[in-house]
Design an enzyme around this catalytic site. Structure first.
Site, PDB file in Angstrom:
ATOM      1  N   LYS A 181       0.844  -1.201   0.000  1.00 55.09           N
ATOM      2  CA  LYS A 181       0.000   0.000   0.000  1.00 55.09           C
ATOM      3  C   LYS A 181       0.874   1.244   0.000  1.00 55.09           C
ATOM      4  O   LYS A 181       1.529   1.571   0.994  1.00 55.09           O
ATOM      5  CB  LYS A 181      -0.903   0.042   1.237  1.00 55.09           C
ATOM      6  N   GLU A 196       9.712   1.019  10.823  1.00 56.38           N
ATOM      7  CA  GLU A 196      10.715   2.078  10.615  1.00 56.38           C
ATOM      8  C   GLU A 196       9.983   3.389  10.834  1.00 56.38           C
ATOM      9  O   GLU A 196       9.175   3.796  10.000  1.00 56.38           O
ATOM     10  CB  GLU A 196      11.277   2.035   9.183  1.00 56.38           C
ATOM     11  N   CYS A 203      13.530  10.538   7.543  1.00 60.69           N
ATOM     12  CA  CYS A 203      13.569  10.050   8.931  1.00 60.69           C
ATOM     13  C   CYS A 203      14.997  10.057   9.471  1.00 60.69           C
ATOM     14  O   CYS A 203      15.194  10.055  10.671  1.00 60.69           O
ATOM     15  CB  CYS A 203      12.945   8.662   9.031  1.00 60.69           C
ATOM     16  N   GLU A 227       9.810  15.478  15.620  1.00 64.20           N
ATOM     17  CA  GLU A 227      10.263  15.340  14.233  1.00 64.20           C
ATOM     18  C   GLU A 227       9.577  16.414  13.399  1.00 64.20           C
ATOM     19  O   GLU A 227       8.358  16.392  13.217  1.00 64.20           O
ATOM     20  CB  GLU A 227       9.893  13.954  13.697  1.00 64.20           C
TER      21      GLU A 227
HETATM   22  O1  TXE Z   1       2.536   9.477   8.116  1.00 65.24           O
HETATM   23  P1  TXE Z   1       1.663   8.180   8.341  1.00 65.24           P
HETATM   24  P2  TXE Z   1       2.046  10.892   7.519  1.00 65.24           P
HETATM   25  C1  TXE Z   1       6.407  11.242  10.054  1.00 65.24           C
HETATM   26  C2  TXE Z   1       6.783  12.679   9.779  1.00 65.24           C
HETATM   27  C3  TXE Z   1       5.537  13.236   9.167  1.00 65.24           C
HETATM   28  C4  TXE Z   1       4.473  12.509   9.980  1.00 65.24           C
HETATM   29  C5  TXE Z   1       3.125  12.404   9.358  1.00 65.24           C
HETATM   30  O2  TXE Z   1       7.075  13.323  10.973  1.00 65.24           O
HETATM   31  O3  TXE Z   1       5.428  14.619   9.293  1.00 65.24           O
HETATM   32  O4  TXE Z   1       5.001  11.213  10.155  1.00 65.24           O
HETATM   33  O5  TXE Z   1       3.204  11.838   8.036  1.00 65.24           O
HETATM   34  C6  TXE Z   1      -0.384   4.638   6.323  1.00 65.24           C
HETATM   35  N1  TXE Z   1      -3.203   1.738   9.517  1.00 65.24           N
HETATM   36  N2  TXE Z   1       6.818  10.350   8.974  1.00 65.24           N
HETATM   37  O6  TXE Z   1       0.771  11.331   8.156  1.00 65.24           O
HETATM   38  O7  TXE Z   1       0.238   8.562   8.533  1.00 65.24           O
HETATM   39  C7  TXE Z   1      -0.435   5.816   5.389  1.00 65.24           C
HETATM   40  O8  TXE Z   1      -1.508   5.678   4.476  1.00 65.24           O
HETATM   41  C8  TXE Z   1      -2.318   1.364   8.584  1.00 65.24           C
HETATM   42  C9  TXE Z   1       8.091   9.705   9.139  1.00 65.24           C
HETATM   43  O9  TXE Z   1       2.038  10.779   6.071  1.00 65.24           O
HETATM   44  O10 TXE Z   1       2.349   7.388   9.373  1.00 65.24           O
HETATM   45  C10 TXE Z   1       0.933   5.733   4.737  1.00 65.24           C
HETATM   46  O11 TXE Z   1       0.923   4.745   3.717  1.00 65.24           O
HETATM   47  N3  TXE Z   1      -1.655   2.242   7.814  1.00 65.24           N
HETATM   48  C11 TXE Z   1       8.256   8.580   8.191  1.00 65.24           C
HETATM   49  C12 TXE Z   1       1.825   5.282   5.896  1.00 65.24           C
HETATM   50  O12 TXE Z   1       0.934   4.720   6.855  1.00 65.24           O
HETATM   51  C13 TXE Z   1      -1.874   3.566   8.008  1.00 65.24           C
HETATM   52  C14 TXE Z   1       7.746   8.794   6.814  1.00 65.24           C
HETATM   53  C15 TXE Z   1       2.603   6.412   6.578  1.00 65.24           C
HETATM   54  O13 TXE Z   1       1.732   7.453   6.916  1.00 65.24           O
HETATM   55  C16 TXE Z   1      -2.797   4.008   8.975  1.00 65.24           C
HETATM   56  C17 TXE Z   1       6.441   9.434   6.804  1.00 65.24           C
HETATM   57  C18 TXE Z   1      -3.457   3.046   9.752  1.00 65.24           C
HETATM   58  N4  TXE Z   1      -4.339   3.368  10.716  1.00 65.24           N
HETATM   59  C19 TXE Z   1       6.057  10.209   7.864  1.00 65.24           C
HETATM   60  N5  TXE Z   1      -2.805   5.366   8.953  1.00 65.24           N
HETATM   61  C20 TXE Z   1       9.625   7.983   8.115  1.00 65.24           C
HETATM   62  N6  TXE Z   1       9.897   7.017   8.998  1.00 65.24           N
HETATM   63  O14 TXE Z   1      10.421   8.327   7.261  1.00 65.24           O
HETATM   64  C21 TXE Z   1      -1.932   5.760   8.004  1.00 65.24           C
HETATM   65  N7  TXE Z   1      -1.364   4.668   7.409  1.00 65.24           N
END
Ligand code: TXE
Length: 449
Positions: free
Chosen positions: A152, A227, A261, A351
Site C-alpha cells: 500500500k 521504521e 527520517c 520530528e
Molecule cells: O505518516 P503516516 P504521515 C512522520 C513525519 C511526518 C508525519 C506524518 O514526521 O510529518 O510522520 O506523516 C499509512 N493503519 N513520517 O501522516 O500517517 C499511510 O496511508 C495502517 C516519518 O504521512 O504514518 C501511509 O501509507 N496504515 C516517516 C503510511 O501509513 C496507516 C515517513 C505512513 O503514513 C494508517 C512518513 C493506519 N491506521 C512520515 N494510517 C519515516 N519514517 O520516514 C496511516 N497509514
C-alpha cells in the site's frame, strides 16, 4: 477518486481510484493464491526474475525518476539516485536468494537442520517521502524469501509503486505475487493490519501510526517491522575538520526538504568551535539551490503538501539565525531555516520533517552523548571528530541504529538500516532484512535405524 498533485506547482497530475476494503481483500486473496507456486519457484529462477525486474527499473530509470519528482517534488538528481538504488536493491536480493540458508546442528541420535521458510502473504505500508525506494527495501527481501506481497503506497504518492507493479509483470513475476493497492491508511492499511491471512506488516511511517499498527497486529500475532520517525543528532566536536562538517551539514537537514527520517536535524556543536562552525554553516546553507525540482541543478524542492508546510511553519520560530529563499507563488515551498535552540524546545524534541535545523551547543563529550540520547527516538546520527578513539567511544554510546563518522550518509543497499527506541525495530537492507521476511524452522531427524 484521489487527485494526485505536483507539490511544486499544485497542479493535478493524475487521478487514482482509492481502493476499498473489498479491493484490499481481493489483493490479499490474489496473493494467497499465488503463494504456493511462488515459494516453489527454484531459487535460481526467482533470482533471475528479480534480476529482470532490476534491469527493467534501470531501463525505465528516467521515466520513473521523472514520475517520482513530479509526484514528490524532490530534485530530479535525487530521484535518479533513488531509482538507481531500487535497481541495486533488486540485484542485491536476487543475489541473496541462495545465500540465505539453514544450518545443521550437532545433536545426539540424529541430524538437526534448519530451514528458512517464507512467512506467506506480507503487507507493506510505505510513506510519501521516498516512495519507490522504501517500497523496494521491503519488496526485495520479501520476494527473495518466497513471500507474496500486498503493497500500500501513501495516499499522496502512489504513482511509482503502481508503475513498478506493471514492470514486475513485464519482468515475468507471476500474477498475484506483487499486488499494489493504492488507498487510505485507515481503510487499506488497517485492513492489511487486521486481516488474518496477512502474516507480517512491514511499515514505514510516523511513530503514532506505527504504534497503532503494532497494536492492531497483536490481534493475529502478526510479525511487524517498524521504521518510524527520528530526531537524529549531528555531533560536531571542536577537533573535527569544521569546513568539511559545515559543508556537509546542510544536506543532512535539507535533503528531501527535511522530509527524511534520518535527518540530522539537531546539530550539536562543541562550544569551543560554535561561533566558527555557525559562520561556516550559514555560508554553506545559503548556497543550497532551492527551486524547480525538474531542473538538474536544484538541490531542494518543496514540501509534500500544504498540511506539511503548516506543520513545519509551527517549528520555525525562536532564535532564527538563517532563513533562505524559496519560490513564493504556487507550490508547498519552505526555505532552509536554522534556529538556535535548547534540547528541551519542541524543534529539538519533535520530528519537524521539514528544512529546519536546530543548533545546540555542548560542553564536552559526556554532554554531547547525554544530549544526543535525550530523545525518544534512535534512528541515525553523525559524529565529526579528528580522534579515532573518540569516534568509536561516542559511536558506541549513542543510542541509535545507524551512525556515520565524518560523513552524514547512513543508508546503503548492503548494510542494515533501522532504529532503536521509538524509531522502531527490525532491520531493512543488507542480509539482515531477510530475517524479517522468513521464519526459522527446525527439523530433527532420528538416524538410529
Ligand atoms: O505518516 P503516516 P504521515 C512522520 C513525519 C511526518 C508525519 C506524518 O514526521 O510529518 O510522520 O506523516 C499509512 N493503519 N513520517 O501522516 O500517517 C499511510 O496511508 C495502517 C516519518 O504521512 O504514518 C501511509 O501509507 N496504515 C516517516 C503510511 O501509513 C496507516 C515517513 C505512513 O503514513 C494508517 C512518513 C493506519 N491506521 C512520515 N494510517 C519515516 N519514517 O520516514 C496511516 N497509514
Amino acid at each position: 477518486m484521489t487527485v494526485v498533485l505536483n507539490p511544486a506547482t499544485e497542479e493535478a497530475i493524475a487521478e487514482v481510484q482509492s481502493a476499498t476494503v473489498e479491493d484490499a481483500d481481493r489483493a490479499i486473496e490474489a496473493a494467497r493464491r499465488a503463494f504456493p507456486a511462488w515459494r516453489a519457484v527454484a531459487p535460481s529462477d526467482r533470482a533471475r526474475l528479480l534480476r529482470r525486474l532490476a534491469a527493467l527499473v534501470e531501463e525505465h530509470g528516467e521515466e520513473l525518476a521523472r514520475l517520482e519528482t513530479r509526484n514528490v517534488g524532490k530534485p530530479i538528481q535525487d530521484s535518479r539516485g533513488e531509482v538507481a538504488m531500487v535497481a541495486e536493491v533488486f540485484y542485491f536480493y536476487a543475489g541473496a536468494v541462495d545465500k540465505h540458508h539453514g544450518e545443521t546442528i550437532p545433536v545426539a541420535g540424529g541430524v538437526d537442520l534448519t530451514f528458512r521458510e517464507p512467512l506467506g502473504i506480507v503487507g507493506l505500508i510505505v510513506p510519501w517521502n521516498f516512495p519507490i525506494a522504501i517500497a523496494s527495501w521491503k519488496l526485495g527481501p520479501a520476494l527473495a524469501c518466497g513471500n507474496t506481497v500486498v503493497l500500500k503506497p501513501a495516499e499522496l504518492t502512489p504513482l511509482t509503486a503502481m508503475r513498478l507493479a506493471e514492470l514486475a509483470l513485464d519482468a515475468g513475476l507471476p500474477e498475484g505475487v506483487l499486488n499494489v493497492v493504492p488507498g487510505s491508511g485507515s481503510v487499506v492499511g488497517q485492513r492489511l493490519v487486521e486481516h488474518a491471512d496477512v502474516a507480517k506488516i512491514g511499515f514505514t511511517g510516523s511513530t503514532e501510526v506505527g504504534r497503532s499498527v503494532m497494536a492492531g497486529a497483536a490481534g493475529t500475532i502478526k510479525r511487524v517491522t517498524l521504521e518510524l520517525g527520528g530526531k537524529s543528532a549531528n555531533i560536531v566536536f571542536a577537533d573535527a575538520d569544521l569546513e568539511a562538517a559545515a559543508a556537509a551539514a546542510p544536506f543532512a537537514v535539507f535533503g528531501n526538504a527535511g522530509q527524511d527520517c534520518c535527518a540530522r536535524s539537531r546539530i550539536l556543536v562543541e562550544r569551543a568551535a560554535y561561533d566558527r562552525f555557525l559562520e561556516l554553516l550559514v555560508q554553506a546553507t545559503a548556497e543550497v539551490r532551492v527551486g524547480d525540482p525538474e531542473d538538474d541543478a536544484t538541490q531542494m524542492g518543496p514540501l509534500i503538501s500544504a498540511d506539511q508546510r503548516e506543520k513545519v511553519t509551527s517549528y520555525a520560530d525562536g532564535t532564527v539565525v538563517f532563513r533562505g529563499n524559496a519560490p513564493a507563488d504556487r507550490g508547498f515551498w519552505f526555505p532552509c531555516t536554522l534556529v538556535e535552540a535548547t534540547n528541551e524546545d519542541p524543534v529539538a524534541r519533535e520530528e519537524v520533517f521539514g528544512p529546519v535545523g536546530a543548533l545546540i551547543p555542548f560542553d564536552d563529550e559526556d554532554d554531547a552523548v547525554r544530549i544526543a540520547n535525550d530523545t525518544p527516538y534512535g534512528l541515525s546520527g553523525s559524529i565529526w571528530t579528528g580522534g579515532a578513539a573518540r569516534a568509536l567511544r561516542v559511536a558506541r554510546a549513542v543510542e541509535t541504529g545507524v551512525l556515520s563518522v565524518n560523513s552524514n550518509t547512513s543508508v546503503r543497499v548492503s548494510t542494515p538500516f533501522g532504529g532503536f527506541k521509538q524509531s522502531g525495530f527490525g532491520r531493512e537492507l543488507g542480509m539482515h532484512a531477510l530475517e524479517g521476511y522468513s521464519e526459522v524452522k527446525n527439523v530433527y531427524i532420528a538416524t538410529g535405524g
